[in-house]
Write an enzyme that holds these catalytic residues in place. Structure first.
Site, PDB file in Angstrom:
ATOM      1  N   LYS A 285      22.995  -2.185  11.983  1.00 45.31           N
ATOM      2  CA  LYS A 285      23.352  -0.853  12.194  1.00 45.31           C
ATOM      3  C   LYS A 285      22.190  -0.016  13.091  1.00 45.31           C
ATOM      4  O   LYS A 285      20.955  -0.656  13.033  1.00 45.31           O
ATOM      5  CB  LYS A 285      23.058  -0.106  10.895  1.00 45.31           C
ATOM      6  CG  LYS A 285      24.434  -0.185  10.192  1.00 45.31           C
ATOM      7  CD  LYS A 285      24.389   0.839   9.087  1.00 45.31           C
ATOM      8  CE  LYS A 285      25.799   1.339   8.539  1.00 45.31           C
ATOM      9  NZ  LYS A 285      25.864   2.399   7.634  1.00 45.31           N
ATOM     10  N   GLU A 371      34.178   3.314  -8.288  1.00 44.74           N
ATOM     11  CA  GLU A 371      34.538   4.581  -8.756  1.00 44.74           C
ATOM     12  C   GLU A 371      34.885   4.344 -10.174  1.00 44.74           C
ATOM     13  O   GLU A 371      34.720   5.018 -11.259  1.00 44.74           O
ATOM     14  CB  GLU A 371      35.306   5.330  -8.100  1.00 44.74           C
ATOM     15  CG  GLU A 371      34.737   5.925  -6.598  1.00 44.74           C
ATOM     16  CD  GLU A 371      34.750   5.128  -5.501  1.00 44.74           C
ATOM     17  OE1 GLU A 371      34.536   5.292  -4.448  1.00 44.74           O
ATOM     18  OE2 GLU A 371      35.625   3.788  -5.632  1.00 44.74           O
ATOM     19  N   ARG A 399      39.727   8.165  -7.202  1.00 43.92           N
ATOM     20  CA  ARG A 399      39.962   6.904  -6.964  1.00 43.92           C
ATOM     21  C   ARG A 399      39.787   6.161  -8.830  1.00 43.92           C
ATOM     22  O   ARG A 399      40.072   5.251  -8.971  1.00 43.92           O
ATOM     23  CB  ARG A 399      38.957   6.113  -6.338  1.00 43.92           C
ATOM     24  CG  ARG A 399      38.863   6.405  -4.858  1.00 43.92           C
ATOM     25  CD  ARG A 399      38.161   5.567  -3.960  1.00 43.92           C
ATOM     26  NE  ARG A 399      39.097   4.442  -3.249  1.00 43.92           N
ATOM     27  CZ  ARG A 399      38.358   3.331  -2.842  1.00 43.92           C
ATOM     28  NH1 ARG A 399      37.396   3.431  -2.526  1.00 43.92           N
ATOM     29  NH2 ARG A 399      39.515   2.535  -2.304  1.00 43.92           N
TER      30      ARG A 399
END
Length: 627
Positions: A285, A371, A399
C-alpha cells in the site's frame, strides 16, 4: 514535453495492449504519478490505489476487457482501473457531487460490472459470471481481485467452497498487502503471513544447499544431515496455498505484484489452466510515495496534500469527530469498569477506537470483516456478564441483520449498538449511506433506540447504556464533528428512559425532529416563525420507547405536524411514529421530510440535502404551501 508520455497514449485498454510489453513499467510509472498529482489536489482513496497500479495494468494488458470480466472487491482501489478505462480526465471529480464515484459503478462504464462498496462479494460475482457464461455457451475469461482482509469474510469463503466444488474456469487474484483499512487480524491473515514466510524459507534452503555442495569433502555429508533435519522443521512451515488447494483451487504464488512483466507472464499462463485458480500477489500500500509507504493507514484516504512532503491541511484543533468522541468516552468508562468490551468488524480507525485499543487491548475485539459473527459474538458476551459496545457503521450493520434479529433481538440480549455514519455519509456514496437502520431497528422486538442530536448527547448516552439491561439498545449518529470546548466527558448529563425534549411550544405546527436533523428543524422553525407560524419543536431523542402521552398531548394543541428524518422515507422513523401515534391525530399529519427510495449518490451532505429539497428554505416553503 508531456508529464505522462506513456499514459497520454492510452484512453482505453485496447490502447494499452498496443504498447510493447517491455514498456509497461513506464506505463505504471505514469499511472502512479498521475494518481499522486491528481489526489494531491482533490483528495480521495490513496494508498490502496498506489499499491495496485502494476496489477491493474497487467490485468487490462492480458485480459480483453470489457469482454473478459474483471470484478473488483471493495472497490476503493479502482482509480488505476478508471484511468485506463476512459475516465482519467474526470479523476479530478472523484467523490464529488456529479463526478466519478470512488468505487466501481455500472452507470459510469461498461468496464465496471458491479457497484461495489462492501467487502467479500467479488468471488461470488465472478463465480456467477463464470457459471452464466458456461450455461449460455459464451467464451470469455473471469477474474476477481480480492484483498487479504476481504478473503477472510464468510461470503468469500462460501464462494470459494462452492467454486472449488463445481470447478468452472475462473481466476481469483489475492492482492495481499498485509492490511485492509486498518491492520488485518485473524487466523487467515496469519496463514497468509506463513505462506510468505515459507517462500522465504524455501529460497534460503535452496541457497544453503547449493553452498554446502561446494564445500570440499564434508559438503555432501552435511547436505544429507541438513535434509534429514528439514523434516523435523516442516511443522513450522505451511504447505503454500494448502487452504486454497483444499478448497479446490489451483494455487500459484506468492509473486511480486510490483513486477508488472512478471505479473503479465503469470496471468497469461494461469489463464490457460482449466478450473478455478488462485494467484497470490504481494503488493505494498502506498507504493511509490514515501509518506504513504511509511503510514498507509493515515494515507488510506486523503484530503488535498502537499506533494513534496505529504502534509495535509491541519484540522481545527477544537473539533473532534463523533467517532473519536465514542472512543474517548469508552476509554474513560473502561478505566472504571473492567467489564466493558468494545467490538468492531475491522473498523478500529474509522470508528475512532485506536486510543481505546492501545489503552485496553484485552477489552478490544476486532473481528475482521465479519459483521454477522461480530453481532452474534456480542450477544453471547452479554450472556457471560460482559458489557459489550458493538461499534459499527450503519451500512455494515445491514450485513448482520439476521444475527441482529435471531441472536440478539429475539433473545433480548442487552448489546449496546453504537451505529456510526448514520444518515448521509457524503463522498462515499450510495453503498455507504446510512439511511435504512432506523426502519429495521424500530421493527424489531426488544430493541430500544436513542437518536442523539448533539455530541454531548452521545457521551451521555454511552454512560447511560453502561448499566442498561432492559433490552438491546442502539444509538445512531452521522459522520460529523463536535467542539471539544463544549463537551463534558467526566460529568455526563443524566438520562431518563423514554423522555422526549420539547424545545418550543406553539399552536400551529408540531415539528418532530429525529437526531441530527435538529439544526435544520431549528432553522425551519425560525423561518416559519418570521411568517407568523407558531411552532412546537420536539427533539425526539428517545425514539423507542416513544413518549406517546407527551407527544399526543402536544398534538392536541396544534393544527398540523411534520417529521424530519435523515433516512429513506420508507425505512426510517416515520412509519414507526405514525403507527405509535393514536389514529385520531393522523388527520393532522402533513409530511415526512426524508430521502426518497432511490440510490443516493456521492457528494457533500449539504449538496444532497439541497438536491432533495431538504434544506431549511425548501422545507419551510413546502410547509407554508401546505398550511
Amino acid at each position: 514535453m508531456s508529464l505522462y508520455p506513456f499514459l497520454d497514449r492510452i484512453q482505453l485498454p485496447e490502447d494499452l495492449r498496443k504498447i510493447p510489453e517491455n514498456q509497461l513499467p513506464d506505463v505504471c510509472k505514469d499511472v502512479r504519478e498521475f494518481i499522486i498529482d491528481t489526489l494531491a489536489d482533490v483528495g480521495g482513496h490513496f494508498a490502496s490505489n498506489l499499491g495496485v497500479v502494476e496489477l491493474t495494468v497487467a490485468l487490462h494488458y492480458v485480459f480483453n476487457t470489457p469482454t473478459d470480466r474483471i470484478i473488483w472487491d471493495v472497490g476503493h482501489q479502482t482509480y488505476p482501473h478508471k484511468i485506463l478505462t476512459g475516465r482519467k480526465d474526470k479523476l479530478t471529480t472523484v467523490r464529488k457531487w456529479g463526478g466519478l464515484s470512488g468505487f466501481p459503478k455500472r452507470e459510469e462504464s461498461p468496464f465496471d460490472l458491479y457497484n461495489t462498496g462492501h467487502a467479500g462479494t467479488s468471488i461470488s460475482q465472478a463465480l456467477g459470471e463464470a457459471c452464466a457464461r458456461d450455461l449460455v455457451g459464451k467464451d470469455y475469461r473471469v477474474a476477481a481481485v480480492i484483498g487479504d482482509a476481504s478473503i477472510a469474510t464468510g461470503m468469500a469463503l462460501e464462494a470459494m467452497n462452492h467454486g472449488g466444488h463445481i470447478k468452472p474456469d475462473m481466476l481469483v487474484i489475492l492482492n495481499d498487502n498485509y492490511m485492509s483499512i486498518s491492520k488485518n487480524v485473524g487466523s487467515i491473515s496469519n496463514y497468509l503471513n506463513n505462506i510468505i514466510s515459507s517462500q522465504i524459507y524455501n529460497k534460503w534452503k535452496t541457497l544453503f544447499y547449493n553452498f554446502l555442495k561446494w564445500l570440499p569433502l564434508v559438503g555432501p555429508a552435511l547436505q544429507s544431515v541438513a535434509q534429514n533435519m528439514e523434516s523435523s522443521m516442516k511443522h513450522f512451515m505451511l504447505r503454500p496455498g494448502g487452504l486454497f488447494e483444499d478448497l479446490g483451487f489451483t494455487y500459484f504464488g506468492p509473486i511480486d505484484g510490483h513486477d508488472v512483466n512478471r505479473v503479465v507472464q503469470l496471468l497469461k499462463n494461469v489463464s490457460k489452466i482449466k478450473g478455478p485458480v488462485l494467484l497470490h500477489v504481494l503488493t505494498q500500500k502506498g507504493k511509490g510515495y514515501k509518506p504513504a509507504e511509511a503510514d498507509p493507514i493515515k494515507y488510506h484516504g486523503v484530503t488535498p496534500f502537499n506533494k513534496e512532503d505529504g502534509k495535509m491541511a491541519s484540522a481545527d484543533a477544537n473539533k473532534i469527530g463523533l467517532s473519536k468522541i465514542v472512543g474517548k468516552t469508552l476509554t474513560k468508562m473502561t478505566e472504571k469498569n473492567s467489564h466493558i468490551a468494545v467490538i468492531t468488524p475491522a473498523m478500529i480507525e474509522g470508528s475512532g477506537l485506536r486510543e481505546f485499543q492501545e489503552r485496553f487491548p484485552n477489552h478490544t475485539f476486532d473481528t475482521g470483516i465479519a459483521e454477522q459473527h461480530s453481532i452474534a459474538f456480542a450477544g453471547a458476551m452479554t450472556n457471560g456478564g460482559a458489557i459489550p459496545y458493538m461499534c459499527i457503521y450503519s451500512t455494515f450493520l445491514t450485513r448482520g441483520l439476521d444475527q441482529l434479529v435471531e441472536d440478539v433481538s429475539l433473545m433480548n440480549l442487552p448489546v449496546r449498538f453504537v451505529i456510526d455514519r448514520a444518515g448521509i455519509v457524503g463522498p462515499d456514496g450510495e453503498t455507504h449511506q446510512g439511511l435504512s437502520d432506523l426502519g429495521y431497528l424500530a421493527g424489531l422486538p426488544n430493541m430500544d433506540i436513542i437518536v442523539p442530536s448533539s455530541a454531548q448527547d452521545i457521551i451521555d448516552t454511552l454512560y447511560f447504556m453502561e448499566s442498561y439491561t432492559d433490552a438491546p439498545i442502539a444509538i445512531r449518529f452521522p459522520k460529523d464533528n463536535g467542539d471539544l470546548r463544549d463537551l463534558k466527558f467526566d460529568t455526563p448529563n443524566p438520562i431518563t428512559k423514554g423522555k422526549t425534549r420539547v424545545l418550543t411550544k406553539g399552536k400551529d405546527l408540531l415539528i418532530l425532529s429525529v437526531g441530527f436533523m435538529l439544526p435544520i428543524a431549528r432553522a425551519v422553525s425560525e423561518l416559519l416563525e418570521k411568517d407568523g407560524v407558531s411552532i412546537t419543536l420536539v427533539d425526539l431523542f428517545w425514539l423507542r420507547p416513544l413518549d406517546k402521552n407527551l407527544i399526543e398531548s402536544l398534538l392536541d394543541d396544534v393544527k398540523k405536524f411534520v417529521i424530519l428524518d435523515e433516512s429513506y422515507v420508507h425505512a426510517g422513523a416515520s412509519g414507526f411514529l405514525l403507527n405509535e401515534i393514536d389514529s385520531s391525530h393522523l388527520s393532522k399529519f402533513l409530511k415526512t421530510f426524508a430521502l426518497p427510495p432511490e440510490p443516493i449518490h456521492h457528494g457533500e451532505r449539504s449538496q444532497i440535502l439541497n438536491h432533495y429539497h431538504l434544506d431549511p428554505q425548501s422545507i419551510a416553503q413546502t410547509i407554508k404551501s401546505s398550511l
